[in-house]
Enzyme design. Structure first.
Site, short mmCIF file in Angstrom:
data_model
loop_
_atom_site.label_atom_id
_atom_site.label_comp_id
_atom_site.label_asym_id
_atom_site.label_seq_id
_atom_site.Cartn_x
_atom_site.Cartn_y
_atom_site.Cartn_z
N ASP A 10 0.83 -1.21 0.00
CA ASP A 10 0.00 0.00 0.00
C ASP A 10 0.87 1.26 0.00
O ASP A 10 1.99 1.24 0.49
CB ASP A 10 -0.91 -0.04 1.24
CG ASP A 10 -2.06 0.94 1.14
OD1 ASP A 10 -2.32 1.46 0.04
OD2 ASP A 10 -2.72 1.18 2.17
N ASN A 58 -10.68 -2.81 -6.18
CA ASN A 58 -9.90 -1.81 -6.92
C ASN A 58 -10.55 -1.37 -8.24
O ASN A 58 -10.16 -0.36 -8.82
CB ASN A 58 -8.47 -2.29 -7.18
CG ASN A 58 -7.58 -2.24 -5.95
OD1 ASN A 58 -6.62 -3.01 -5.82
ND2 ASN A 58 -7.87 -1.34 -5.02
#
Ligand code: FPP
Length: 232
Positions: A10, A58
């Site tokens: 991330d 996503n």
């Protein structure tokens, strides 16, 4: 040392934004780190590395970011295939391939086949992966076996269900690392991480070096894992 390390990579977007660059610039920088960390694994006794490249959630990002990421995956697989093969990496993919484009899926299949004889490091890339989605897909396949009369529902236990998961050939992760300071698991390896240790580090993924990986993995070795039991 942990045998299986899983990583939620991330912070690519923030890394790029901090440099006044588009988010995709951060994803490219993040992709470069993948090689460094894969190559570090054998030095620390890590046999399995699983990385979260794209989640079922996503798709909600802008069309430009999603298509940029898909292009990056295709380019990465083209460029890195030979190097991965030559350094003894066995590559696998987990996640639902149905929504991915045909060219990418073909490249994934080819890389899995090409590296099937390798065993120095087992790299698993989670692409269009979600833990709940994986359990739902596994349950669907299991239910089909029951409906076809090939599986007795009374015999279904944890081991049975695990055989239907995308990860059926992998050991459970011992350590899950998430970069960029967020302390969430975001639907990653939900079933498999039941007894994993978690390590949340502030570093953004494009800055996550081999040295930091070494520190986290070595730190794991000093933890005591009980698996629910009381140790004397
Ligand atoms: C999270 O950062 C990262 C992703 C959604 C993509 C991960 C992909 C890579 C590291 C690219 C390469 C991977 C392979 C296998 C080639 P974010 O965008 O959520 O960052 P932010 O939280 O700062 O916005």
């Amino acid at each position: 040392m942990p045998r299986h390390v899983a990583v939620i990579m991330d912070g690519n977007g923030r890394w790029a934004q901090a440099r006044g660059r588009p988010r995709l610039y951060g994803h490219h920088a993040g992709a470069k780190r993948v090689r460094e960390i894969v190559e570090a694994c054998p030095d620390f006794g890590v046999e399995y590395l699983t990385i979260f490249a794209f989640s079922t959630e996503n798709w909600k990002r802008t069309q430009a970011e999603v298509s940029g990421l898909m292009r990056l995956f295709r380019r990465y697989l083209t460029r890195e295939a030979q190097a991965l093969f030559e350094s003894g990496v066995r590559v696998r993919f987990i996640g639902d391939r149905v929504r991915l484009d045909e060219t990418l899926v073909r490249m994934m299949d080819e890389l899995e086949l090409m590296t099937a004889g390798n065993s120095r490091v087992h790299l698993t890339v989670a692409l269009n992966y979600g833990g709940r989605d994986e359990v739902a897909r596994a349950t669907k396949r299991l239910a089909r076996e029951v409906a076809a009369g090939r599986l007795d529902p009374e015999t279904v236990d944890e081991t049975t269900l695990a055989r239907f998961l995308d990860t059926y050939v992998l050991p459970d992760p011992d350590l899950v690392i998430r970069t960029s300071g967020e302390a969430r698991i975001s639907n990653f390896l939900l079933w498999q991480s039941a007894y994993a240790e978690y390590e949340f580090v502030d570093t953004l993924w494009p800055d996550f070096t081999r040295a930091e990986f070494a520190r986290v993995v070595t730190g794991f070795a000093s933890r005591e894992r009980r698996f629910g039991a009381v140790l004397g």
